[in-house]
Design a protein around this motif. Structure first.
Motif, PDB file in Angstrom:
ATOM      1  N   PHE A 120      64.375  62.070  -8.740  1.00  0.00           N
ATOM      2  CA  PHE A 120      65.394  62.796  -7.991  1.00  0.00           C
ATOM      3  C   PHE A 120      65.309  62.472  -6.511  1.00  0.00           C
ATOM      4  CE2 PHE A 120      66.302  65.716 -11.588  1.00  0.00           C
ATOM      5  CZ  PHE A 120      67.666  65.620 -11.513  1.00  0.00           C
TER       6      PHE A 120
ATOM      7  N   GLY B  64      78.850  61.930 -20.524  1.00  0.00           N
ATOM      8  CA  GLY B  64      77.931  61.062 -19.832  1.00  0.00           C
ATOM      9  C   GLY B  64      78.408  60.643 -18.461  1.00  0.00           C
TER      10      GLY B  64
ATOM     11  N   PRO C 175      61.242  68.494 -22.059  1.00  0.00           N
ATOM     12  CA  PRO C 175      61.462  68.009 -23.419  1.00  0.00           C
ATOM     13  C   PRO C 175      60.983  69.076 -24.405  1.00  0.00           C
ATOM     14  CG  PRO C 175      60.283  66.402 -22.083  1.00  0.00           C
ATOM     15  CD  PRO C 175      60.303  67.678 -21.311  1.00  0.00           C
TER      16      PRO C 175
ATOM     17  N   THR D  15      60.183  63.125 -12.940  1.00  0.00           N
ATOM     18  CA  THR D  15      61.496  63.693 -12.667  1.00  0.00           C
ATOM     19  C   THR D  15      61.688  63.917 -11.174  1.00  0.00           C
ATOM     20  OG1 THR D  15      61.284  64.828 -14.783  1.00  0.00           O
ATOM     21  CG2 THR D  15      63.089  65.502 -13.361  1.00  0.00           C
TER      22      THR D  15
ATOM     23  N   VAL E  87      55.763  64.097 -16.959  1.00  0.00           N
ATOM     24  CA  VAL E  87      57.226  64.176 -17.004  1.00  0.00           C
ATOM     25  C   VAL E  87      57.767  64.868 -15.753  1.00  0.00           C
ATOM     26  CG1 VAL E  87      59.185  65.186 -18.236  1.00  0.00           C
ATOM     27  CG2 VAL E  87      57.354  64.114 -19.524  1.00  0.00           C
TER      28      VAL E  87
ATOM     29  N   LEU F  85      50.983  65.808 -20.384  1.00  0.00           N
ATOM     30  CA  LEU F  85      52.305  65.216 -20.595  1.00  0.00           C
ATOM     31  C   LEU F  85      53.360  65.914 -19.727  1.00  0.00           C
ATOM     32  CD1 LEU F  85      54.331  63.414 -21.947  1.00  0.00           C
ATOM     33  CD2 LEU F  85      54.147  64.755 -24.011  1.00  0.00           C
ATOM     34  N   LEU F  86      53.256  67.223 -19.669  1.00  0.00           N
ATOM     35  CA  LEU F  86      54.179  68.003 -18.852  1.00  0.00           C
ATOM     36  C   LEU F  86      54.090  67.583 -17.383  1.00  0.00           C
ATOM     37  CD1 LEU F  86      56.030  70.280 -19.805  1.00  0.00           C
ATOM     38  CD2 LEU F  86      54.401  71.886 -18.835  1.00  0.00           C
TER      39      LEU F  86
ATOM     40  N   MET G 200      65.070  69.899 -18.035  1.00  0.00           N
ATOM     41  CA  MET G 200      64.118  68.813 -17.830  1.00  0.00           C
ATOM     42  C   MET G 200      62.935  68.877 -18.793  1.00  0.00           C
ATOM     43  SD  MET G 200      65.166  66.810 -15.646  1.00  0.00           S
ATOM     44  CE  MET G 200      66.799  66.898 -14.955  1.00  0.00           C
TER      45      MET G 200
ATOM     46  N   GLN H 106      60.127  68.875 -27.300  1.00  0.00           N
ATOM     47  CA  GLN H 106      59.034  68.456 -28.165  1.00  0.00           C
ATOM     48  C   GLN H 106      57.673  68.578 -27.486  1.00  0.00           C
ATOM     49  OE1 GLN H 106      59.877  64.709 -29.987  1.00  0.00           O
ATOM     50  NE2 GLN H 106      61.563  65.520 -31.150  1.00  0.00           N
ATOM     51  N   LEU H 107      57.680  68.943 -26.194  1.00  0.00           N
ATOM     52  CA  LEU H 107      56.422  69.130 -25.473  1.00  0.00           C
ATOM     53  C   LEU H 107      55.801  70.474 -25.744  1.00  0.00           C
ATOM     54  CD1 LEU H 107      56.634  67.947 -21.802  1.00  0.00           C
ATOM     55  CD2 LEU H 107      55.275  67.138 -23.692  1.00  0.00           C
TER      56      LEU H 107
ATOM     57  N   ILE I 136      67.348  58.419 -16.592  1.00  0.00           N
ATOM     58  CA  ILE I 136      66.692  59.722 -16.775  1.00  0.00           C
ATOM     59  C   ILE I 136      66.738  60.158 -18.239  1.00  0.00           C
ATOM     60  CG2 ILE I 136      66.897  62.197 -16.292  1.00  0.00           C
ATOM     61  CD1 ILE I 136      65.857  61.102 -13.893  1.00  0.00           C
TER      62      ILE I 136
ATOM     63  N   PHE J  95      71.827  58.420 -14.371  1.00  0.00           N
ATOM     64  CA  PHE J  95      71.928  59.354 -15.481  1.00  0.00           C
ATOM     65  C   PHE J  95      71.275  58.777 -16.734  1.00  0.00           C
ATOM     66  CE2 PHE J  95      74.332  60.391 -19.342  1.00  0.00           C
ATOM     67  CZ  PHE J  95      74.190  61.765 -19.381  1.00  0.00           C
TER      68      PHE J  95
ATOM     69  N   LEU K 142      78.629  52.673 -24.166  1.00  0.00           N
ATOM     70  CA  LEU K 142      79.887  53.395 -24.011  1.00  0.00           C
ATOM     71  C   LEU K 142      79.906  54.254 -22.745  1.00  0.00           C
ATOM     72  CD1 LEU K 142      80.759  54.235 -27.697  1.00  0.00           C
ATOM     73  CD2 LEU K 142      81.714  52.508 -26.206  1.00  0.00           C
ATOM     74  N   VAL K 143      78.753  54.785 -22.380  1.00  0.00           N
ATOM     75  CA  VAL K 143      78.696  55.539 -21.122  1.00  0.00           C
ATOM     76  C   VAL K 143      78.934  54.583 -19.946  1.00  0.00           C
ATOM     77  CG1 VAL K 143      77.234  56.902 -19.590  1.00  0.00           C
ATOM     78  CG2 VAL K 143      77.237  57.370 -22.037  1.00  0.00           C
TER      79      VAL K 143
ATOM     80  N   TYR L 123      75.347  54.109 -27.481  1.00  0.00           N
ATOM     81  CA  TYR L 123      75.677  55.235 -26.617  1.00  0.00           C
ATOM     82  C   TYR L 123      75.641  54.818 -25.157  1.00  0.00           C
ATOM     83  CZ  TYR L 123      75.138  59.545 -24.011  1.00  0.00           C
ATOM     84  OH  TYR L 123      75.294  60.551 -23.085  1.00  0.00           O
TER      85      TYR L 123
ATOM     86  N   GLN M 162      59.268  61.634 -25.386  1.00  0.00           N
ATOM     87  CA  GLN M 162      58.977  62.576 -26.468  1.00  0.00           C
ATOM     88  C   GLN M 162      59.197  61.946 -27.836  1.00  0.00           C
ATOM     89  OE1 GLN M 162      61.556  65.973 -26.534  1.00  0.00           O
ATOM     90  NE2 GLN M 162      63.090  64.978 -25.262  1.00  0.00           N
TER      91      GLN M 162
ATOM     92  N   ILE N 228      63.387  60.536 -20.622  1.00  0.00           N
ATOM     93  CA  ILE N 228      62.999  61.814 -21.229  1.00  0.00           C
ATOM     94  C   ILE N 228      62.940  61.653 -22.750  1.00  0.00           C
ATOM     95  CG2 ILE N 228      63.764  64.186 -21.628  1.00  0.00           C
ATOM     96  CD1 ILE N 228      64.784  64.163 -18.712  1.00  0.00           C
TER      97      ILE N 228
ATOM     98  N   ILE O 156      71.454  51.784 -27.935  1.00  0.00           N
ATOM     99  CA  ILE O 156      72.225  50.876 -27.095  1.00  0.00           C
ATOM    100  C   ILE O 156      73.724  51.184 -27.121  1.00  0.00           C
ATOM    101  CG2 ILE O 156      72.669  49.052 -28.792  1.00  0.00           C
ATOM    102  CD1 ILE O 156      71.714  47.090 -26.609  1.00  0.00           C
TER     103      ILE O 156
ATOM    104  N   VAL P  93      81.148  60.390 -24.824  1.00  0.00           N
ATOM    105  CA  VAL P  93      81.053  59.662 -23.574  1.00  0.00           C
ATOM    106  C   VAL P  93      81.509  60.517 -22.397  1.00  0.00           C
ATOM    107  CG1 VAL P  93      82.027  57.720 -22.313  1.00  0.00           C
ATOM    108  CG2 VAL P  93      81.157  57.409 -24.613  1.00  0.00           C
TER     109      VAL P  93
END
Lengths: 290, 270
Positions: free
Chosen positions: A280, B268, B113, A276, A272, A268-269, B111, B115-116, A216, A213, A171-172, A168, A224, A220, A166, B265
């Motif tokens: 978009f 971002g 991940p 995505t 995702v 999973l791929l 895009m 870990q995939l 997304i 932003f 602040l963005v 991060y 994972q 992601i 939360i 930041v």
């Protein structure tokens, strides 16, 4: 243009493209290839089984549970993180030492290792002696089982993810708010626009690239999720927190079902990738860009 | 006035939500085992038990873990600096056939991940005999799609006139990149370096998957292992070990908070 000048850009991007091809692009095709085979990693022979791994997966009750756990976890985490941090950003968007301190405090978990956070929260959520039960006790609630009960375990992991993410996100959002030109606010004030109207008609549209932003990035990240699960619950109790990456990890590294795990990876791929593309498409037509 | 006081109180409550867990970590790390098993919990241990830290440190080769973490995180950072800057510059400033396709590779990588695809990468590194080596932990991250994406944006924002002026002065492209462009995008570079170092210093997943013995294991793995060595309920020793891992980063954050936040930041916003 000399030959060198023509070749130069390729030379400059080559190292990165080679790394990406070796460790991201090629592995995808290798994983798709493996998903058609039965292989235990130790034996020298791979047996071609066609779509059998996918058939097994889709009829596997555990895998269905894993899919629904992952989706539920992602939806809850993304919605809560984005919503709450937008609220916090509107609240904390001030200059000054005190506000900087508050922003720093809520940001701090973002730079801590997930190992630390998982161990710390396992202890905070201890059903017998944990601090969290003491805190909710102050508000008159009964002790809860948190990670040890299948009904609360997934939500407990969401709480940890939101706690970590939360700061991060906030602040963005604050940076996004500060990039809105002051004259727009002034114009709204001149028009005597109500705060809610200003929020809905000005702030929200102007923030939409930031929201896009963050959604997304958060999605992601949530899809994972692995560390908190590996350390805090190992997928339990009774499979209630088993998510995709952990499932792939267990099948590949513990049960040595390489083909089966690869098939799960392919699914999973696909999810995702699809998400995505949808995002978009959807957002490129609706996001407000200055 | 009353409203302002209420606002400050709410803010302090918010801070508490984030500070209390760390305070609890510190408090637990100084307790005896029986002291951890009191409910409602006591915040101040009767007699601080510093031995918990020694106990945690003894559960594994921590000096080695520490060195491994450092080598891997710094190694990745150096490789990334060497690969990302030229790539980002080329994508931002040159027109060349196939650039869209190649940038597509970057975007697809961004895009995916990581870990995939750990399973095929594990098999790949195993075939290359790179499991349990520092190189094996560094190589997959020797470039970063995110870094290229970020830096390319930075390079694109530099006005064309600046580069034209430098070219008129007969500056070589190499000189333009190193002397003019890199300093201009320094904030982005610092951002990315902080991101990258913290991410890989903290990383648990890749070292866990890509190592099978102690030779290249990193600090987070060592901390997670305390639980296996000491048993699941020795929270005092576990929190002591945990503090060893957390303290350096929290201290660094305390002293350069403004810098780290601004850096994080910055990436971002755009």
């Amino acid at each position: 243009m000399t030959a060198w000048e023509k070749l130069r850009p390729y030379g400059m991007v080559a190292p990165s493209i080679i790394i990406f091809s070796m460790f991201f692009i090629y592995p995808i095709f290798y994983m798709i290839y493996l998903s058609f085979y039965d292989w235990n990693f130790v034996s020298p022979d791979k047996t071609f089984v066609g779509l059998q791994n996918f058939k097994d997966l889709l009829t596997d009750e555990d895998f269905r549970q894993v899919l629904s756990n992952t989706t539920l976890y992602t939806l809850m985490t993304v919605a809560l993180t984005t919503g709450l941090s937008l609220f916090l950003a509107l609240w904390l968007n001030r200059k000054g030492v005190f506000h900087a301190f508050v922003q720093g405090a809520i940001f701090s978990p973002h730079i801590i290792s997930l190992v630390s956070i998982s161990l710390l929260w396992s202890w905070l959520m201890d059903p017998e002696y944990g601090l969290l039960n003491w805190v909710i006790g102050l508000f008159g609630f009964e002790k809860m089982q948190w990670l040890s009960h299948p009904e609360t375990s997934l939500v407990s992991l969401v709480i940890v993810a939101v706690w970590k993410g939360i700061g991060y996100n906030t602040l963005v959002f604050i940076a996004g708010l500060q990039s809105i030109p002051a004259d727009i606010y002034e114009a709204a004030a001149l028009d005597q626009s109500k705060p809610w109207t200003t929020f809905r008609r000005i702030i929200l549209p102007m923030l939409s690239p930031t929201i896009f932003f963050l959604v997304i990035i958060n999605m992601i990240g949530s899809f994972q999720v692995f560390e908190t699960i590996a350390i805090m619950t190992q997928g339990g109790p009774v499979n209630s927190t088993n998510t995709l990456v952990y499932y792939i990890y267990e099948n590949g590294f513990r049960f040595f079902k390489i083909g089966y795990a690869s098939a799960a990876g392919v699914i999973l791929l696909a999810i995702v990738g699809l998400l995505t593309i949808v995002y978009f498409r959807l957002l490129s037509s609706r996001v407000h860009y200055r | 006035m009353a409203l302002r006081v209420l606002n400050v109180l709410c803010l302090l409550l918010l801070v508490l939500v984030f500070a209390m867990p760390f305070g609890w970590m510190l408090s637990t790390s100084l307790k005896t085992l029986p002291e951890t098993m009191i409910f409602p919990p006591a915040w101040i241990p009767k007699q601080p038990v510093w031995e918990n830290y020694a106990e945690a440190w003894k559960t594994g080769p921590f000096l080695k873990y520490f060195m491994n973490s450092f080598i891997v995180a710094i190694g990745i950072l150096i490789c990334q600096a060497l690969t990302i800057i030229p790539a980002a510059y080329a994508f931002a400033r040159y027109k060349f056939a196939g650039s869209n396709l190649l940038f597509g590779v970057v975007m697809v990588t961004l895009m995916i991940p990581a870990q995939l695809i750990f399973l095929p990468v594990y098999l790949e590194l195993s075939a290359l005999k790179l499991l349990n080596t520092h190189l094996g932990l560094i190589l997959p991250f020797a470039s970063s799609a995110f870094g290229i994406f970020l830096l390319r944006q930075g390079f694109m924002q530099v006005p064309e006139e600046l580069i034209e002026a430098a070219r008129l002065d007969q500056a070589s492209e190499w000189k333009i990149i190193v002397r003019l462009m890199v300093p201009l995008v320094k904030p982005v570079l610092v951002t990315f370096a902080l991101f990258s170092f913290i991410a890989h210093w903290n990383d648990y997943f890749w070292p866990l998957v890509m190592t099978t013995n102690e030779t290249a294991r990193t600090l987070p793995l060592g901390i997670a292992k305390i639980r296996e060595v000491e048993g699941v309920a020795t929270w005092n020793v576990l929190m002591a070990g945990n503090l060893i891992l957390v303290a350096p980063i929290l201290v660094a954050f305390f002293f350069s908070q403004r810098h780290i936040i601004r850096a994080f930041v910055y990436s971002g916003v755009k």
